[in-house]
Design an enzyme around this catalytic site. Sequence first.
Site, PDB file in Angstrom:
ATOM      1  N   GLN A  91     -11.400  -6.229   4.428  1.00 46.56           N
ATOM      2  CA  GLN A  91     -12.492  -5.267   4.555  1.00 46.56           C
ATOM      3  C   GLN A  91     -13.314  -5.509   5.815  1.00 46.56           C
ATOM      4  O   GLN A  91     -13.831  -4.571   6.429  1.00 46.56           O
ATOM      5  CB  GLN A  91     -13.391  -5.357   3.315  1.00 46.56           C
ATOM      6  CG  GLN A  91     -14.604  -4.457   3.344  1.00 46.56           C
ATOM      7  CD  GLN A  91     -15.421  -4.561   2.070  1.00 46.56           C
ATOM      8  OE1 GLN A  91     -15.081  -3.957   1.052  1.00 46.56           O
ATOM      9  NE2 GLN A  91     -16.511  -5.320   2.102  1.00 46.56           N
ATOM     10  N   HIS A 115      -1.988 -11.841   0.518  1.00 46.03           N
ATOM     11  CA  HIS A 115      -3.240 -11.386   1.118  1.00 46.03           C
ATOM     12  C   HIS A 115      -4.247 -12.515   1.331  1.00 46.03           C
ATOM     13  O   HIS A 115      -4.943 -12.539   2.358  1.00 46.03           O
ATOM     14  CB  HIS A 115      -3.875 -10.296   0.250  1.00 46.03           C
ATOM     15  CG  HIS A 115      -5.031  -9.623   0.905  1.00 46.03           C
ATOM     16  ND1 HIS A 115      -4.900  -8.833   2.029  1.00 46.03           N
ATOM     17  CD2 HIS A 115      -6.371  -9.650   0.624  1.00 46.03           C
ATOM     18  CE1 HIS A 115      -6.092  -8.382   2.398  1.00 46.03           C
ATOM     19  NE2 HIS A 115      -6.999  -8.862   1.566  1.00 46.03           N
ATOM     20  N   ASP A 150       1.953  -8.627   1.419  1.00 48.48           N
ATOM     21  CA  ASP A 150       0.505  -8.805   1.299  1.00 48.48           C
ATOM     22  C   ASP A 150       0.051  -8.723  -0.159  1.00 48.48           C
ATOM     23  O   ASP A 150      -0.714  -9.544  -0.629  1.00 48.48           O
ATOM     24  CB  ASP A 150      -0.204  -7.756   2.146  1.00 48.48           C
ATOM     25  CG  ASP A 150      -1.705  -7.867   2.086  1.00 48.48           C
ATOM     26  OD1 ASP A 150      -2.282  -8.555   2.940  1.00 48.48           O
ATOM     27  OD2 ASP A 150      -2.320  -7.264   1.171  1.00 48.48           O
TER      28      ASP A 150
END
Length: 324
Positions: free
Chosen positions: A134, A305, A250
């Site tokens: 993010q 991830h 991921d």
Amino acid sequence: MDCSIAPPVSGLRCGGHWHGGSMLGLLGLRLPPAGFLLLLPFLLLLLPATPAPHRASYKPVIVVHGLFDSSYSFRHLLEYINETHPGTVVTVLDLFDGRESLRPLWEQVQGFREAVAPIMAKAPRGVHLICYSQGGLVCRALLSVMDEHNVDSFISLSSPQMGQYGDTDYLKWLFPTSMRSNLYRICYSPWGQEFSICNYWHDPHHDDLYLNASSFLALINGERDHPNATAWRKNFLRVGRLVLIGGPDDGVITPWQSSFFGFYDANETVLEMEEQLVYLRDSFGLKTLLARGAIVRCPMAGISHTAWHSNRTLYETCIEPWLS
């Protein structure tokens, strides 16, 4: 030659004899005493060492974390940078940690802007940004709204640059009764846009709602008209290099190609960056960056991830080469 008058000179022969007079004596020089010669090596040790050639310092590095993260998550990355680029000033920004990372992204952009501006001001040669998940969207917005930013390399580390459309553990925790197929009902409402993850929720089956309701991603992508679009594009193009990193294993970014500005069409077929309208229209500068050779794509398989910022091979392959 009259040897009784001429001073003896080494190499001159008088009366059939070689004279042992030294040429140094002729020149007015004298050999140092033997004791001095013995001490010479030790005296040399006392002389100051020749300074090593000066190496230009590395540009400062600013790290921005992702959803539910904190600065502690980047301790391995910090170690790697210190090992390969000793002396580099690395700042892992400790803002909007944990649940605070759910705050609206524009609020986060303002907070991070206030934190990075003084760092940039003290770095006339520029800085590098490493922005994870993010945080990559936060950084892209920073590049858009900061008129005088001096970012050399913007390294986007597994970030949903074209949005997110997937059922992940994060979503199930946030919205336990919603699936990706109906999450648009929440995210594309004024209430939903108060959550960061809804600011980049991109439902390919409700594109019209996305364009009208998205208060963040649709704006920084230039997909919706707004008064700052031209200025933001100009600002974004100040970046020296855009490094995109992601991979098929991921497990969170969906589709994983979003890390490279790829995304689903209405049939959930992934279209690569060059097929996206934001690229074809060059709405915020992607096409221009690629044309000048300023986009680097570094896909890597086998990394989940949460491991992108601690994988040494990934660092050496995709990050370290761009930290000048």
